[in-house]
Scaffold this motif. Structure first.
Motif, mmCIF file in Angstrom:
data_model
loop_
_atom_site.group_PDB
_atom_site.id
_atom_site.type_symbol
_atom_site.label_atom_id
_atom_site.label_comp_id
_atom_site.label_asym_id
_atom_site.label_seq_id
_atom_site.Cartn_x
_atom_site.Cartn_y
_atom_site.Cartn_z
ATOM 1 N N LEU B 104 86.171 -53.429 131.489
ATOM 2 C CA LEU B 104 86.173 -54.445 130.993
ATOM 3 C C LEU B 104 84.938 -54.473 131.436
ATOM 4 O O LEU B 104 83.874 -55.461 129.531
ATOM 5 N N SER B 105 84.753 -55.535 131.913
ATOM 6 C CA SER B 105 84.064 -55.902 132.615
ATOM 7 C C SER B 105 82.256 -55.789 132.651
ATOM 8 O O SER B 105 81.360 -55.898 132.409
ATOM 9 N N ALA B 106 82.171 -54.663 133.791
ATOM 10 C CA ALA B 106 81.570 -53.560 133.508
ATOM 11 C C ALA B 106 80.485 -53.432 132.285
ATOM 12 O O ALA B 106 79.084 -52.972 132.226
ATOM 13 N N PHE B 107 81.405 -52.642 132.091
ATOM 14 C CA PHE B 107 80.912 -51.811 130.910
ATOM 15 C C PHE B 107 80.455 -52.534 129.524
ATOM 16 O O PHE B 107 79.622 -52.262 129.124
ATOM 17 N N THR B 108 81.210 -53.389 129.730
ATOM 18 C CA THR B 108 80.472 -53.878 128.240
ATOM 19 C C THR B 108 79.105 -54.991 128.854
ATOM 20 O O THR B 108 78.102 -55.088 127.924
ATOM 21 N N VAL B 109 78.757 -55.497 129.908
ATOM 22 C CA VAL B 109 78.576 -56.033 130.207
ATOM 23 C C VAL B 109 76.739 -55.361 130.419
ATOM 24 O O VAL B 109 75.311 -54.984 129.980
ATOM 25 N N THR B 110 77.222 -54.170 130.585
ATOM 26 C CA THR B 110 76.282 -53.002 130.812
ATOM 27 C C THR B 110 75.831 -52.850 129.551
ATOM 28 O O THR B 110 74.258 -52.763 129.201
ATOM 29 N N LEU B 111 76.744 -52.668 129.028
ATOM 30 C CA LEU B 111 76.052 -52.207 127.278
ATOM 31 C C LEU B 111 75.199 -53.037 126.541
ATOM 32 O O LEU B 111 74.395 -53.231 125.803
ATOM 33 N N LEU B 112 76.036 -54.489 127.143
ATOM 34 C CA LEU B 112 74.996 -55.747 126.217
ATOM 35 C C LEU B 112 73.661 -55.934 126.537
ATOM 36 O O LEU B 112 72.814 -55.904 125.810
ATOM 37 N N ALA B 113 73.568 -55.498 127.629
ATOM 38 C CA ALA B 113 72.558 -55.517 128.436
ATOM 39 C C ALA B 113 71.240 -54.154 128.457
ATOM 40 O O ALA B 113 70.334 -54.459 127.955
ATOM 41 N N LEU B 114 72.053 -53.192 128.405
ATOM 42 C CA LEU B 114 71.358 -52.009 127.307
ATOM 43 C C LEU B 114 70.465 -52.576 126.018
ATOM 44 O O LEU B 114 69.559 -52.263 125.630
ATOM 45 N N THR B 115 71.375 -53.020 124.959
ATOM 46 C CA THR B 115 70.847 -52.920 124.338
ATOM 47 C C THR B 115 70.790 -54.131 123.321
ATOM 48 O O THR B 115 69.765 -54.427 122.950
ATOM 49 N N VAL B 116 70.791 -55.603 124.052
ATOM 50 C CA VAL B 116 70.483 -56.500 123.473
ATOM 51 C C VAL B 116 69.621 -57.184 124.258
ATOM 52 O O VAL B 116 68.320 -57.938 123.956
ATOM 53 N N GLN B 125 69.475 -44.012 128.343
ATOM 54 C CA GLN B 125 69.407 -43.942 129.626
ATOM 55 C C GLN B 125 69.180 -43.463 129.635
ATOM 56 O O GLN B 125 69.279 -44.785 130.516
ATOM 57 N N PRO B 126 69.732 -42.611 131.160
ATOM 58 C CA PRO B 126 70.304 -42.740 132.737
ATOM 59 C C PRO B 126 69.130 -43.005 133.452
ATOM 60 O O PRO B 126 70.255 -44.295 134.122
ATOM 61 N N GLN B 127 68.344 -43.374 132.764
ATOM 62 C CA GLN B 127 66.603 -44.184 133.832
ATOM 63 C C GLN B 127 67.570 -45.535 134.264
ATOM 64 O O GLN B 127 67.423 -46.303 135.343
ATOM 65 N N TYR B 128 68.336 -46.298 133.621
ATOM 66 C CA TYR B 128 68.423 -47.277 133.667
ATOM 67 C C TYR B 128 69.503 -46.887 133.082
ATOM 68 O O TYR B 128 70.329 -48.576 134.025
ATOM 69 N N LEU B 129 70.716 -46.808 132.722
ATOM 70 C CA LEU B 129 72.357 -46.776 132.911
ATOM 71 C C LEU B 129 72.916 -47.247 133.563
ATOM 72 O O LEU B 129 73.775 -47.738 134.465
ATOM 73 N N ILE B 130 72.643 -45.567 134.197
ATOM 74 C CA ILE B 130 73.657 -45.111 136.259
ATOM 75 C C ILE B 130 73.294 -46.879 136.347
ATOM 76 O O ILE B 130 73.899 -47.239 137.457
#
Lengths: 258, 269
Positions: B104-116, B125-130
């Motif tokens: 719930l926490s790590a995935f949503t925050v990562t998603l938020l960071a990547l998109t917004v 893009q794995p260079q950022y996501l992983i």
């Protein structure tokens, strides 16, 4: 004013049992240690998983929210635990106070900062008793969302009956002896205005004088509120003094005491 | 300034230092030489493998492969949270509470960071996501492990008090409120401390890496700040979820305190 009735209640260590304690009646329970007395009381108060039903008057336990049930069917455990620092914080006294921040606030500011808990508490009490008194007692209906608590003057009266001045409300829990805790736990329990009482050896650690005070407070409450009481006690003299039925646990069953 | 490529010989020199340490441990009877060497070997194999896998992932930018990698990371983190519990929840809950909260926490925050926030194209893009997900998982993992451990331990110790509050007619969440508050606080203290001293004692790992790799220090500092804020919010969110689900699980439908839902104390944790 309601009878307490156990209906095929199956607590740990005991056979399923039926039992009726009429409103205002006193039932003594004895039995060897480890025979399941405390487990039975815990099951009635719904603290441990078990099967069976308990009725308070016409209302089955399963139809009542657990918090309301435990308020109504008050259990006094053998070992008492406290969660706040001061005695008074465990009593509805403070809830009343928080609803009236004016009286509490002005009094705490007016009172000397430390070392004078008596004066502070008495001032609180003066403020409380001036207020119109809430409902005197809990009526037995289950639809009432929040049952009435005892009034501050009732609590003061009960404290006096077990030998405490009102200033005990300002005492720190850490300062209390185990006997004092046990006596105060009874007042804490009565303050939630239970309709039935489950007492687990309430006088076990008390000297005879204080034991007699506790007995007389319970008797007073029983007569005033007509509550059903299940009292775990090993003392035949206590049973003789207070009267009432007596049962003992033998072979996982309740049997009458001769 | 460009990145100086490390040769296997350079790494071998650093490895000799570890061998020396193992030798000293053996000589002084410290008894850690075996564990030290195994740990060093493990980190070598794991990091080389991860390097290889990331190389493949970066070359492909395939969403299913990246999702698989993310799930493996989550699964391992969930296992690690469970391992760190003194008193685990019995059944699937022992693994489930920590893993779900991290998801719930790590995935949503990562998603938020990547998109917004960063605005990566495509967002996976794995260079950022992983690396982002890794940082978040690693930190929420510690926070959640500490918070859950504190919750179950304190609930176990405060059994009498919690039951006294239930008997006084309080609801389950009133009865456990102070235990819950303490658990949440202990889960958040490490990241709060890390933020408070960031850069004063040592440079945070990610910033160090970026500077070594040739980034301008200000850019490295900005990324580090971003990561810290993300980690703090992710840890807070995850600890709250874990403590909430965990404390609810300590009570049943009749609001009884059910410590039997916890396993016996695990001495190794």
């Amino acid at each position: 004013m309601a009878a307490l009735r156990l209906d095929r209640l199956h607590s740990r260590l005991l056979e399923p049992l039926d039992l009726l304690i009429e409103a205002g009646a006193l039932l003594f329970l004895s039995g060897a240690s480890g025979s399941g007395k405390s487990q039975l009381l815990r099951a009635i108060a719904d603290l441990d998983p078990h099967t069976g039903e308990v009725w308070l008057g016409d209302t089955p336990r399963s139809r009542m929210p657990p918090a309301l049930w435990r308020r109504r069917v008050g259990l006094l455990p053998a070992e008492t635990c406290w969660w706040a620092e001061e005695v008074g914080a465990h009593l509805p006294l403070m809830e009343h106070a928080s609803q009236h921040p004016l009286s509490l606030g002005s009094n705490t500011r007016a009172s000397p900062p430390a070392g004078q808990p008596i004066g502070r508490v008495l001032k609180h009490l003066a403020a409380f008793t001036r207020r119109s008194r809430p409902r005197q007692s809990a009526t037995g209906t289950a639809h009432e969302p929040e049952p009435a608590s005892a009034t501050p003057s009732q609590i003061i009266d009960w404290l006096a009956r077990i030998g405490f001045e009102p200033d005990v409300l300002g005492w720190s829990i850490a300062r209390l002896s185990s006997g004092e805790r046990q006596r105060l736990a009874l007042v804490r329990l009565l303050a939630q205005m239970p309709t039935a009482l489950l007492l687990d050896e309430p006088t076990a650690n008390l000297d005879p004088g204080n034991g007699a005070r506790v007995e007389s407070l319970v008797t007073h409450y029983r007569q005033q509120q007509q509550v059903a009481i299940l009292w775990v006690s090993h003392d035949p003299l206590q049973r003789a003094r207070l009267g009432g039925r007596a049962l003992a646990i033998r072979n996982a069953r309740l049997e009458p005491v001769a | 300034m460009t990145l100086i490529i490390l040769s296997p010989f350079d790494l071998a020199l650093a490895a000799i230092l570890v061998l020396l340490l193992a030798g000293v441990s053996w000589r002084l009877h410290l008894g850690v030489e075996r564990r030290l060497l195994i740990a060093a070997a493990r980190s070598t194999i794991q990091l080389v493998l991860v390097g290889l896998i990331l190389k493949i992932l970066f070359a492909q930018t395939s969403l299913p492969l990246i999702a698989l990698m993310a799930l493996v990371m989550l699964a391992v983190a969930g296992y690690e949270v469970m391992q760190r519990q003194t008193r685990r929840y019995r059944g699937v809950w022992g693994y489930g509470i920590g893993t779900l909260s991290m998801f719930l926490s790590a995935f949503t925050v990562t998603l938020l960071a990547l998109t917004v926030i960063i605005g990566v194209e495509p967002w996976y893009q794995p260079q950022y996501l992983i690396p982002l997900l890794g940082m978040l998982l690693g930190n929420t993992m510690s926070g959640i492990a500490i918070a859950l451990d504190s919750l179950t331990r304190q609930a176990w110790d405060a059994r009498g008090v919690i039951e006294a509050r239930l008997l006084a007619g309080q609801t389950w969440d009133q009865a456990i409120t102070s235990v819950r508050r303490d658990a949440l606080r202990s889960g958040l203290i490490p990241i709060i401390n890390a933020m408070a001293t960031a850069g004063l004692v040592s440079l945070p790992g990610m910033m160090t890496g970026q500077i070594l790799a040739g980034s301008p220090p200000m850019e490295a500092a900005k990324y580090q700040l971003l990561i810290m804020f993300l980690i703090a919010s992710g840890t807070g969110l995850g600890s709250m979820a874990a403590v909430w689900i965990g404390s609810r699980r300590l009570f049943d439908e009749r609001q009884r305190l059910r410590l039997d839902r916890l396993a016996a104390a695990n001495q190794s944790a």
